[in-house]
Design an enzyme around this catalytic site. Structure first.
Site, short mmCIF file in Angstrom:
data_model
loop_
_atom_site.label_atom_id
_atom_site.label_comp_id
_atom_site.label_asym_id
_atom_site.label_seq_id
_atom_site.Cartn_x
_atom_site.Cartn_y
_atom_site.Cartn_z
N GLU A 189 46.89 -40.18 -57.31
CA GLU A 189 46.54 -41.38 -58.05
C GLU A 189 47.79 -41.94 -58.73
OE1 GLU A 189 42.92 -42.83 -60.90
OE2 GLU A 189 43.85 -40.91 -61.41
N CYS A 195 40.69 -46.73 -62.49
CA CYS A 195 40.36 -45.49 -61.78
C CYS A 195 39.75 -45.74 -60.42
CB CYS A 195 39.42 -44.65 -62.64
SG CYS A 195 37.96 -45.56 -63.22
N GLU A 244 34.14 -39.15 -66.48
CA GLU A 244 34.50 -40.14 -65.47
C GLU A 244 36.00 -40.06 -65.32
OE1 GLU A 244 36.27 -43.21 -64.15
OE2 GLU A 244 35.21 -44.45 -65.61
N LYS A 295 37.41 -41.57 -80.11
CA LYS A 295 38.87 -41.42 -80.18
C LYS A 295 39.48 -42.29 -79.09
CE LYS A 295 42.17 -39.56 -78.68
NZ LYS A 295 43.49 -40.14 -78.15
N GLY A 352 39.09 -40.59 -68.20
CA GLY A 352 40.53 -40.37 -68.17
C GLY A 352 40.92 -39.53 -66.97
N SER A 353 42.01 -38.81 -67.10
CA SER A 353 42.56 -38.06 -65.97
C SER A 353 41.75 -36.81 -65.69
CB SER A 353 44.01 -37.67 -66.27
OG SER A 353 44.06 -36.62 -67.22
#
Length: 493
Positions: A396, A295, A261, A186, A239-240
């Protein structure tokens, strides 16, 4: 270099998603737009998938995993991955143009990623024939032979972000193919086009129907059902941290395996003995690369007090000289942010830095002159006078913003660098080997770069500590994430 025209014109045309070897629409018939972040123009529409589409994709993956794909030998999977790598190499310019147009990555940087992405595919190909169990001596009564088998976990649900569509897709699909798993991927709704192109190239290379499926949709409508699906054996996510936490909760239904991650607030430490001429551009691009939308961005810059002002001045000069514009221009070094929403987020941090007392050295504003007016551009920004408690030093940002902080001793800077919930990466600049080893050992991060940054090797594990996630991508550990270990006991007396 000539810019190749991609096979799928990025002109507002409609793309379908890929399930079971077929190009299909969403069950609901709904679609969504994807826009060029440099111009704001609609470049394509794609299906807006929902739960029914996820179920269809998981069923296709399961049928493939239980069917012909399960009979592929390791050397056959190896040959397939090598064909995919060759196919990618032949069509690399198309892939680059797709990434640049869909998410703003400067095409020069996209082209430079060839060695990394093709290297990953060929590394996984090599590993496909190197996965094996072991025989084990034991002290059980009788004459018993024991050994282990490495077996694919099954159907893998992969959810990737928008900031690196090609690399992220390969980092998820490559090890799945090497180990014999099937995948439902996805992509982000912000950048779904390159994964669809990748699916087509893989199909042309001979990937069997259902082994790789691409479902386009939002996180809530397609990502969440994939994470919750009882027929998915493993979820891999980049992602977050907030979304990663929700995926962990969703995985509880069938206790599926999870690799994450997640976010980072990586420290970069510039020691007094560093080569400043070399360190300044590397430290700058540790954040400014991909417009800060990465990231591992080294956005907390700790500089020894004795060289702090000189180094910050060097950063400012470098930042001001970067060429900003549409990524399709080969001369562009800094492209746009992915969306107006991300632009607003970054602008909010720029205001917060000023309001909390940080000193703006350079940048600090949206760029909207001339050809930049329709895009999501922010000037590369450097703040000095930053304290550890400011939001720009704690949170972040995912934008081209550096927070410079002075330090006096190594013990002090290690304590401050580790004072964060994240632990994805860190950087060190020093000419002293003992300092390099000492800081590399003491920094709480999954990757530590010394006198360089952003170095990624397919053979070296990558991943986070603390709230930057768990599991590894790269190296033997990456393949192990997609394998179950089975113990076998055979009595032979």
């Amino acid at each position: 270099m000539t810019i190749a025209k991609p096979r799928h014109l990025l002109d507002g045309s409609h793309r379908r998603m890929f399930i079971g070897g077929a190009w299909v629409e969403a069950a609901s018939g709904q679609t969504m737009e994807t826009r060029n972040p440099a111009t704001g123009a609609v470049i394509a529409t794609v299906p807006r998938a929902g739960k029914k589409d996820v179920e269809r994709a998981v069923a296709a993956a399961r049928n493939a995993f239980d069917g012909p794909w399960s009979r592929f030998k390791p050397h056959e999977r190896q040959k397939l991955l090598l064909r995919i790598a060759d196919q990618f190499e032949r069509h690399w310019e198309e892939i680059c143009v797709s990434d640049t147009t869909d998410m703003g990555l400067p095409i020069a940087r996209a082209r430079a990623n060839a060695n990394r992405v093709l290297g990953m595919l060929r590394y996984y190909a090599g590993m496909a024939t190197a996965l094996h169990g072991q025989t084990i001596d034991n002290s059980l009564p009788g004459d018993i032979v024991s050994y282990t088998r490495k077996e694919p976990v099954g159907v893998v649900g992969a959810i990737i972000p928008w900031n690196a569509p090609t690399a992220a897709s390969v980092w998820k699909i490559g090890p799945a193919l090497a180990t014999g798993c099937a995948v439902v991927l996805k992509p982000s709704e912000e950048a779904p086009l390159t994964p669809l192109l990748i699916a087509e190239l893989m199909a042309e290379a001979g990937v069997p129907d259902g082994v790789v499926n691409i479902v386009t949709g939002t996180g809530a409508e397609a990502g969440a059902p994939l994470a919750e699906h009882m027929g998915v054996d493993k979820i891999v996510f980049t992602g977050s941290t907030v979304t990663g936490q929700s995926i962990v909760r969703a995985s509880a239904g069938n206790l599926k395996r999870v690799s994450l991650e997640l976010g980072g607030k990586s420290p970069v430490i510039v020691c007094a003995d560093a080569d400043l001429e070399r360190a300044a551009p590397v430290a700058a691009m540790s954040v400014f690369a991909n417009s800060g939308q990465i990231c591992i961005a080294g956005s907390r810059l700790f500089v020894a007090r004795s060289i702090h002002d000189e180094f910050v001045a060097r950063l400012a000069v470098y930042a001001a000289g970067l060429r900003i514009g549409n990524g399709i221009d080969p001369e562009t070094e800094i492209g746009p942010l992915i969306s107006p929403r991300q632009l607003q987020r970054v602008e909010g941090y720029l205001r917060a830095g000023a309001e909390e007392g940080a000193r703006l050295v350079t940048g600090g504003a949206r760029l909207s002159q001339g050809a930049l007016a329709a895009g999501n551009f922010v000037a590369p920004t450097v703040f000095a006078g930053v304290s550890d408690t400011m939001r720009i030093a704690r949170e972040e940002i995912f934008g081209p913003v550096i927070s410079a902080l002075p330090f006096d001793t190594l013990d002090e800077v290690v304590r401050r660098a580790n004072d964060t919930p994240y632990g994805l990466a860190a950087g060190v600049f020093t000419r002293d080997l003992a300092t390099a080893h000492q800081l590399s050992r003491r920094l709480q991060a999954g990757s530590v770069w010394v006198n360089t940054y952003h170095a990624i090797d397919p053979a070296v594990p990558f991943g986070g500590y603390k709230m930057s996630g768990y599991g590894r991508e790269g190296g033997v550990e990456h393949l192990d994430e997609y394998l179950n270990t089975k113990g076998v006991f055979i009595r032979i007396d």
